[in-house]
Design a protein around this motif. Sequence first.
Motif, PDB file in Angstrom:
ATOM      1  N   LEU A 164       8.018   3.888  12.278  1.00  0.00           N
ATOM      2  CA  LEU A 164       8.320   2.904  11.235  1.00  0.00           C
ATOM      3  C   LEU A 164       7.074   2.633  10.398  1.00  0.00           C
ATOM      4  CD1 LEU A 164      10.549   0.178  12.938  1.00  0.00           C
ATOM      5  CD2 LEU A 164      11.200   1.872  11.233  1.00  0.00           C
ATOM      6  N   ARG A 165       5.936   2.460  11.109  1.00  0.00           N
ATOM      7  CA  ARG A 165       4.687   2.179  10.393  1.00  0.00           C
ATOM      8  C   ARG A 165       4.302   3.382   9.538  1.00  0.00           C
ATOM      9  NH1 ARG A 165       3.162   0.332  15.592  1.00  0.00           N
ATOM     10  NH2 ARG A 165       3.386  -1.928  15.717  1.00  0.00           N
ATOM     11  N   GLU A 166       4.433   4.561  10.136  1.00  0.00           N
ATOM     12  CA  GLU A 166       4.027   5.773   9.406  1.00  0.00           C
ATOM     13  C   GLU A 166       4.884   5.960   8.169  1.00  0.00           C
ATOM     14  OE1 GLU A 166       4.329   8.631  12.487  1.00  0.00           O
ATOM     15  OE2 GLU A 166       2.467   7.987  13.436  1.00  0.00           O
ATOM     16  N   ALA A 167       6.198   5.689   8.304  1.00  0.00           N
ATOM     17  CA  ALA A 167       7.091   5.836   7.149  1.00  0.00           C
ATOM     18  C   ALA A 167       6.663   4.893   6.034  1.00  0.00           C
ATOM     19  CB  ALA A 167       8.528   5.543   7.568  1.00  0.00           C
ATOM     20  N   ALA A 168       6.335   3.645   6.397  1.00  0.00           N
ATOM     21  CA  ALA A 168       5.923   2.670   5.387  1.00  0.00           C
ATOM     22  C   ALA A 168       4.603   3.097   4.759  1.00  0.00           C
ATOM     23  CB  ALA A 168       5.801   1.289   6.020  1.00  0.00           C
ATOM     24  N   ALA A 169       3.668   3.564   5.606  1.00  0.00           N
ATOM     25  CA  ALA A 169       2.368   3.969   5.095  1.00  0.00           C
ATOM     26  C   ALA A 169       2.511   5.169   4.160  1.00  0.00           C
ATOM     27  CB  ALA A 169       1.428   4.306   6.255  1.00  0.00           C
ATOM     28  N   ALA A 170       3.470   6.049   4.463  1.00  0.00           N
ATOM     29  CA  ALA A 170       3.672   7.240   3.640  1.00  0.00           C
ATOM     30  C   ALA A 170       4.140   6.870   2.243  1.00  0.00           C
ATOM     31  CB  ALA A 170       4.697   8.162   4.300  1.00  0.00           C
ATOM     32  N   LEU A 171       4.765   5.679   2.121  1.00  0.00           N
ATOM     33  CA  LEU A 171       5.195   5.231   0.799  1.00  0.00           C
ATOM     34  C   LEU A 171       4.042   4.591   0.035  1.00  0.00           C
ATOM     35  CD1 LEU A 171       8.605   3.600   1.744  1.00  0.00           C
ATOM     36  CD2 LEU A 171       8.243   5.750   0.542  1.00  0.00           C
ATOM     37  N   GLY A 172       2.868   4.566   0.655  1.00  0.00           N
ATOM     38  CA  GLY A 172       1.703   4.002  -0.014  1.00  0.00           C
ATOM     39  C   GLY A 172       1.520   2.522   0.234  1.00  0.00           C
ATOM     40  N   THR A 173       2.207   1.979   1.218  1.00  0.00           N
ATOM     41  CA  THR A 173       2.071   0.554   1.496  1.00  0.00           C
ATOM     42  C   THR A 173       0.743   0.293   2.197  1.00  0.00           C
ATOM     43  OG1 THR A 173       4.373   0.788   2.093  1.00  0.00           O
ATOM     44  CG2 THR A 173       3.407  -1.406   2.342  1.00  0.00           C
TER      45      THR A 173
END
Lengths: 289, 310
Positions: free
Chosen positions: A176-185
Motif C-alpha cells: 500500500l505504501r509503495e503504491a502511494a509512493a509510486a504515485l509521487g506522494t
Amino acid sequence: MSLCAGAAGLGLGCLLVILGTLLWHGVGGLSLGVFTKMTPPPGDSGGLLNAIAGSLIMTALGVAIGAPVGIFAGTYMAEYGRKSKLTAVVRFINDILLSAPSIVVGLFVYTIMVAPRVRVSIPIPQQLVSALGSKIEFTLGGHFSGLAGAVALAVIVIPIVVRTTEDMLLLVPQELREAAAALGTPRWLVIRRVSYRAARAGIITGVLLAVARISGETAPLLFTALNNQFWSVKLNAPIASLPAVIFQYALSPYDDWQRLAWVGALIITLAVLALSISARALSVQRKAQ
Amino acid sequence: MLRFRRGDAGFSLATRLAAALVLLILGGVLVSLTIGALPVFRALGLRFLYSSSWNPVTDKFGALPAIYGTVVSSLIAMLIAVPVGIGIAVFLTETCPARLRRPIGTAVELLAGIPSIIYGIWGLFVFAPLLQRTLQPALIWSTAKVPVLSSLFAGPPYGIGILTASLVLAIMVIPFVAAVSRDVVATVPPVMKEAAYSLGCTTWEVVNEVVLPYTRVGIIGGVMLGLGRALGETMAVTFVIGNAHRIKASLLAPGTTISATIANEFTEAVGSLYTSSLFALGLILFLITFIVLAIGRYMLMRLERRYGAS
C-alpha cells in the motif's frame, strides 16, 4: 487437564463474583441524586457529581495530551525509524513503562508539577478573544492541581498508545505504501492518507483501551490532583475524581460514605467494561473486513 | 514541492521527538526519584535499606518492612497465579471447545481490565471478612501443631493482612499471566503438536512434553511481567494489607508494602526527611520492578526472535 478447565472456571468465577458484589452493593445506592449532587459531609445525603465531572475532565485531558504523543511515537517506530537503534531502545523502555508502578508516576509528576511554582501567561488568539479575556495568566504548581492529575494520566496513556499504534502500523501491507509512493506522494502524506487510514480501527482501539485503563487509575492522582469535597472544574486547583473519592469513602467509618463508594465503584467498573468491550468489538470489525 | 518537503521534515521530526519523549519520561522518573531520595540517604546512609523501624515523629526511617511486605506478598501471589494462569492458557488453547474459546478469553481479558481500586474495595468489604471467618481460622487450627507452619499462621485472624493482600494480588495477576501465556502457547507450531499426537500422546503429555518445554522462556517472561505488576500494585493492596510497619513471621499479621506506604503517607508527610524517605521507597520500588520487567521483556524478546526465525 480438568485442572486447566477448573482454572478457567476459577477465573470466570472471580469475574462473576466481583461483578455480582458490585451490583449487590452498588445498585441500591444508585439514584438520580448520585449524578446531580455533590459529595456530602458524613451523615448527609449527596451524590458524586463533582467526582464524576473531575474524572471526566482529567481523563479527557490526559488522553488529549497522551494519545497524540503516543501515536506520533508509534508512527516513528513503525514508519520512519523501523530499523533504527532509537526504535529498538524505545520499544524496550516503552514495554517496561507499560507495567511500571503507577504510584511512581504520581511521585514523578508531583516533583515536576506540584512541588515547583511557575508563572504562565498564554495569549489567546485574536479570533477567540471574548469572555475569556485577551490572555490566560496563572501560576502553575506550588499546589495540587487537576492539570497535574491529567499529566500523570497522560504519562500512563503514552506507553499503551505507542504499543498499539506501532503494532497496528506494522500490520499495514508494505505494498500500500509503495503504491502511494509510486504515485509521487511524499512520505508524510503516505503515512497520513494511507497508513493511518488502514490502521485506523486498531489505533482507535488502543486509545479506547488507554481510556479504560486511566479512568480507574487512583495511585497517580493521589498526589497530583488530590481530591476536592466541593464542585470545582478548575484545572489549577485540586479536583475530585471518582477513584480518589472511592478510596477516601471506602476507608471511612461512615455507612453512607461507604455506600457512595460502592456506587462509585459500580459506575467505574461499568464504564471500564463498556470501553473495553467496545474496543474489542472495534478490533473484531477490523479483522472481519 | 517545497511545501511537501517541509511537511515531511516537520512530520518526521515531530514523530522522532515523540519517540524520544518516551525515553525522557523514563529518565525523568529516575532523576526525580533519585533527587527526592538523596536527603534520606545522606542523613541515614544505607541504614535506611536494612533498618526496620519507621517512626516519623523521631525521624527514624527504615525501608525493610515495606520491602519485605512487597516481596513476600508478590511471591505468594505468583505462587497461586502462575499455575492457575498457565492452566487457563492451556485450557484456552488446547482443550476448550472452539465455541467457548472467544467468550472465555474475552472474560479473562475483561477481568484484567478491572481497575485495581475495585479489587481493593471488594477485598476490604467482601473478601477479607470471608477469609476472617473461613480460611484463616481453618489455617490456624490445622497448622497449630506443625512446627514451621504454626508460626507462619500464628495470631488472631484479623481478616486483613499479608495473606489477604497476596490472595487479592493473585486474583488480579491471574488474568494477566493467562493472557501473556496464551499468546506464548499459541506460538507452538501445530506440526510439533500433531507429531506428538500421532505418536499416541495424550493431551496431558503433549502439553507437558511439547508445549511447555517449547514455550518455557516465553512463559517465564510472562510470569516476570506479572510479578512486575504485582510488585508495583498499589490500591488493591493498600485496602487490605493493614499498613503496619512491622515484620512478623505470621502471614496473618498486618504488614505494609512500598506502594501502600507511599499512597497512605505521602500527602501527610511533614518534614523533608519524611518526604524524602517516601521518595527513596519509590526509587527502590521502581528499580526492583524495572529489573524484573526488563528480564521478563528480554525473555519474551528471545522467544519472539526464535519464533520469527523459524
